[in-house]
Design an enzyme around this catalytic site. Structure first.
Site, PDB file in Angstrom:
ATOM      1  N   ASP A   1       0.823  -1.210   0.000  1.00  0.00           N
ATOM      2  CA  ASP A   1       0.000   0.000   0.000  1.00  0.00           C
ATOM      3  C   ASP A   1       0.865   1.271   0.000  1.00  0.00           C
ATOM      4  O   ASP A   1       0.339   2.380   0.069  1.00  0.00           O
ATOM      5  CB  ASP A   1      -1.020   0.000   1.156  1.00  0.00           C
ATOM      6  CG  ASP A   1      -0.377  -0.149   2.527  1.00  0.00           C
ATOM      7  OD1 ASP A   1       0.718  -0.745   2.616  1.00  0.00           O
ATOM      8  OD2 ASP A   1      -0.968   0.332   3.512  1.00  0.00           O
TER       9      ASP A   1
ATOM     10  N   ASP B   1       0.440   8.593  11.087  1.00  0.00           N
ATOM     11  CA  ASP B   1      -0.287   7.328  10.874  1.00  0.00           C
ATOM     12  C   ASP B   1      -1.446   7.153  11.856  1.00  0.00           C
ATOM     13  O   ASP B   1      -1.252   7.107  13.061  1.00  0.00           O
ATOM     14  CB  ASP B   1       0.730   6.185  11.033  1.00  0.00           C
ATOM     15  CG  ASP B   1       0.117   4.794  11.019  1.00  0.00           C
ATOM     16  OD1 ASP B   1      -1.072   4.648  10.682  1.00  0.00           O
ATOM     17  OD2 ASP B   1       0.861   3.839  11.329  1.00  0.00           O
TER      18      ASP B   1
ATOM     19  N   HIS C   1       1.131  -1.044  13.663  1.00  0.00           N
ATOM     20  CA  HIS C   1       0.717   0.352  13.850  1.00  0.00           C
ATOM     21  C   HIS C   1       0.471   0.635  15.324  1.00  0.00           C
ATOM     22  O   HIS C   1      -0.219  -0.132  15.998  1.00  0.00           O
ATOM     23  CB  HIS C   1      -0.569   0.632  13.069  1.00  0.00           C
ATOM     24  CG  HIS C   1      -0.445   0.362  11.610  1.00  0.00           C
ATOM     25  ND1 HIS C   1      -0.012   1.307  10.710  1.00  0.00           N
ATOM     26  CD2 HIS C   1      -0.668  -0.767  10.898  1.00  0.00           C
ATOM     27  CE1 HIS C   1      -0.002   0.782   9.498  1.00  0.00           C
ATOM     28  NE2 HIS C   1      -0.396  -0.481   9.589  1.00  0.00           N
TER      29      HIS C   1
END
Lengths: 559, 559
Positions: free
Chosen positions: A80, A197, A371
């Site tokens: 991605d 993020d 993440h």
């Protein structure tokens, strides 16, 4: 854009992909006649995009501003973030692509299949500063679920723009550590705008450390009496290293199944990210002769992908591996949204065929996300102390929560901008404002063609998938104003016409009746009227008889 | 079956649906010439079953053994337990259907649309015993996410067979309590075989009490400054009652949106399951003139269903309700597997359009499952002390875990039977064995037609959904051996032919070339050969040009 949207002293910040979605990340920073691109990713579509292989951003703005593009910088090597590169290079001239370490290796492998494309690929290191006329680019190491993940700082005359890339803070990581001190220095120096993020902004936890995952995997490998079959994301080279270490510790040899896994391990071994004693990986995956507790089978399929190794093993259709009593399957991964159902199916099949299954749970830390949760996001915000804040990399609710976290850490509410793809944030020493919007959209890639699959085609596919298609072919002699063949009724995905002779006869008769109305001496043959009429008449009849709405496709052959 | 599978003293236990799946529950107990059916549900298919509305069991065994059927007993009123009744009655003569309380009401409403079907519907109460020749049926109250949920005990000459139905144990429930004492008495009396709900066998928790949910909802209603928009399963009448109580407490009036919600509240009010002071529910849902903190909007759509009220409110397409600042949306539900993506989309839209969203989380108990976790399953096992055990109502991994729990509580490993739909367990005083298998399968319901959609049709729909369809119509004069019309090329869901004139011409030429090979003097016209050849030639060309594999549909018109 400069003349229309941005003032001369303003830095433009916008995304062509990655806002309001997890996927096709592509962020741009523009100042006067210079434009820097960060990442060029693709998105794997959900089942609503019938038959589409990938979605990429609309590159129109880049095509129209080709002369401004200075470089594309890649933060890390996930699809991605790098998967769009071949499509981008096909359409846009990019003077140079900068990447680091493993990302560089993965891009090279990817581009082998696109040798016709011109690519100037350069390596950067963490200490590098790459200078352009007004802009300069430097880097800081972050920790993520793939080695060599970097945050990017773009220095502008108005101040620093920082893009974190995908990150978590792992205080006991596998592989490289985050560079806390460089982040702190950048924060001290001053950050005009932080793009960070947002993936796990809804999580109240601190991400589990890879050290815990590593220990859990080792303990499981010790306890498991038979073969270990373990599946993870092919790009998670850290996890592969943990699996290697657990296998070496427990005297297991590793057989690797699945093309992407083989490829990534190959790259990882060559570049030194995976370290394994000679003989750990089994040549030609030959496990014959080994005792069951000396075997690790490492494979793709942790998302229940229909053709992946684990899925085939589960369903008993894998050529080399058949499940035997004593097998334990470890899913060292988390479900990507939308895949839960396929994963459940795989787990059911594995159990049914006699394997024991261990998936990530509060009781078995066999996976950690790449993440960071909200505490890690707040740590990043504390280190960077940005004046303006743009949450990136996430669906709207994630961006929204991340903005709330930013405000909690001291960003002024009016300085947090939740943006859509295409929204242009103009920042300068004087202030920040949403200055306008550039063209963006989803571009569908199906087979080898980019962008030819429009929304009508998708709509048709959806309609076809619901109730199939019913076609009627009428052959008409235009001079004699006669139907000269029995109407041909063909259906696909609707019902078996052969089993429904009465319906077939009815439809043929209806077709003749409708057509007759249009075969009138002295009047021009109204073909589109005839088609519409056939469509309506068929639709009404079929709905009454079956309650279904197949797509009706009339074809008129004129002699 | 009797003569082939069961011995004269054996009780047959089998499922036509509900094993290896969550849905279409239908369990049978057979002894000599008597057969009792428990539940008649349907399954809502996942997206892989293109366009199919429902899946029901194959009723063949019941059709063939119609004369044995004594009655159908309904445990509770969820669609996966009662939704199949109209389809069953269409095909099978069932002398009497027994249901209780709310289930009875819901079945009546459902059957209003099927007034042509003959139905003898009788009410049972918990204290009833319904006696047949050799079998007798009695009941015990359980707690579930719908009022009037009952477990069923079937007395046979060989011993008691107990079917729990869907259950949890809630020590402080909303609505009726479980009848612990009757369960204990049945256990003391002796249970030959227990069939028990496996849905949450993977959960280590004890289900959150409805009392906690009730308190949480009240607290939220107090705190929320503006309108409350709350969505839950329409059949969760207990939850509706909690919402009524919270609304009354905080001086809010309730406007109800969504057909199934309106219908169920109507039934619930009439039968006394929902108690609300006069005026609590707003007549014609007119919220004009009310202050925002006096409004509760109760709606369907907690699963992100495309046409449901909440989904429309989220997307801004609802006719009456537009989101305004201060709105808080509560999702008082859990995602049904497969719906997570649609729910996420709805949440994103709600946030985007300015609402605050609260979903079930460890920090906000706005929902509790209707199915007990492993501790509750074990409590049921302890109370019933069965000799034999059959986990029901669950996917394979859930059944497997439930069997493990049973063994933990004292069931002998060889006495726990993990079965598939159709497997016949034969139990008697002397022992238990898998005696055979009867016919079962998934029957697809699409529109008004049952079972006409076969797997080939589903396969076609899937293929059509991937790359669409490309059709070529050739008109041939058989006598002159000539193609007499320009070949007609039509595509749907593939690409726009009009934008691809070159491809259109190529395909027409290819079609003529292929056809010409078959138009040979003195040879019989090989139409199927010609069709195969056209299909192959087109497929090869299109794959080369586009990388796609549309379904090719050649039609030959012969004059």
């Amino acid at each position: 854009m400069q003349n229309q949207i941005l003032k001369n002293n303003e830095v433009g910040i916008f995304a062509l992909g990655g806002l309001g979605e997890v996927g096709k990340n592509m962020y741009c920073v523009e100042y006067r006649d210079e434009l820097i691109i960060i990442d060029s990713g693709l998105l794997f579509p959900d089942e609503h995009l019938m038959g589409i292989d990938y979605v990429i951003p609309d590159y129109t703005y880049l095509i129209e501003n080709q002369n401004k593009i200075r470089a594309l910088f890649i933060g890390h090597g996930h699809e991605d973030h790098i998967g769009g590169i071949p499509f981008l290079l096909k359409m846009v001239r990019v003077p140079v692509v900068y990447a680091s370490g493993l990302s560089l290796g993965l891009i090279r492998v990817k581009m082998e299949e696109h040798s016709n494309l011109s690519l100037n690929l350069q390596e950067y290191h963490e200490s590098d500063v790459i200078r352009f006329k007004n802009l300069s680019v430097s880097f800081f190491r972050t920790n993520h679920s793939i080695p060599d993940s970097f945050g990017i700082k773009i220095g502008t005359p108005e101040g620093n723009i920082v893009h974190t890339g995908d990150f978590k803070f792992d205080f006991s990581p596998t592989g490289n550590d985050s560079n806390y001190h460089k982040m702190a220095r950048i924060g001290e120096e001053g950050v005009l705008c932080l793009m960070s993020d947002s993936t796990n902004s809804e999580l109240d936890d601190f991400t589990t450390s890879e050290k815990v995952v590593s220990e859990t995997i080792k303990e499981l490998f010790k306890k498991i009496p038979g073969r270990v079959i373990i599946s993870t994301f092919a790009s998670n080279v850290h996890r592969v290293q943990q699996i290697v270490e657990a296998s070496v510790l427990t005297d297991r040899k590793i057989a690797v199944f699945g093309r992407s896994m083989e490829k990534n391990i190959d790259v990882g071994l060559k570049l030194g990210y995976i370290k394994a004693p000679y003989g750990t990986f089994l040549f030609s995956r030959n496990i014959h002769g080994l005792k069951q507790n000396n075997i690790t089978i490492l494979c793709t399929g942790s998302q229940g992908e229909p053709l992946a190794a684990l899925t085939r093993i589960a369903s008993g259709t894998h050529k080399q591996i058949t499940l035997i009593p004593g097998d334990t399957v470890i899913l060292s991964s988390s479900p990507i949204p939308g895949n839960q159902e396929s994963i459940n199916k795989t787990i059911n099949l594995l159990y049914k065929n006699g394997a024991h299954v261990i998936a990530q749970s509060p009781f078995a830390d066999v996976h950690a996300s790449g993440h960071g949760g909200q505490h890690e996001q707040k740590l990043m915000l504390k280190l960077m102390k940005p004046k303006y804040f743009v949450p990136i990399h996430g669906e709207y609710r994630m961006l929204k929560r991340h903005a709330e976290h930013a405000i909690d850490t001291g960003v002024k509410p009016e300085n947090a901008f939740i943006m859509d793809n295409g929204d242009v944030l103009a920042v300068s020493k004087e202030g920040a404002r949403i200055a306008g919007k550039i063209q963006t959209s989803d571009v569908y890639v199906d087979g080898s063609a980019i962008g030819e699959v429009g929304s009508q085609v998708i709509k048709d596919r959806r309609e076809l998938s619901e109730d199939g298609l019913l076609s009627v072919v009428m052959t008409i002699n235009q001079e004699r104003l006669e139907v000269i063949c029995t109407p041909s009724i063909v259906s696909k995905g609707f019902i078996f016409m052969k089993d429904n002779v009465a319906m077939l006869r009815d439809l043929q008769e209806l077709a003749l009746n409708v057509t007759d109305k249009y075969l009138v001496q002295g009047k021009k043959l109204n073909i589109s009227g005839m088609k519409n009429d056939l469509t309506k008449t068929f639709a009404r009849y079929v709905d009454q008889k079956t309650g279904r709405q197949p797509m009706i496709m009339p074809v008129i052959m004129i002699l």
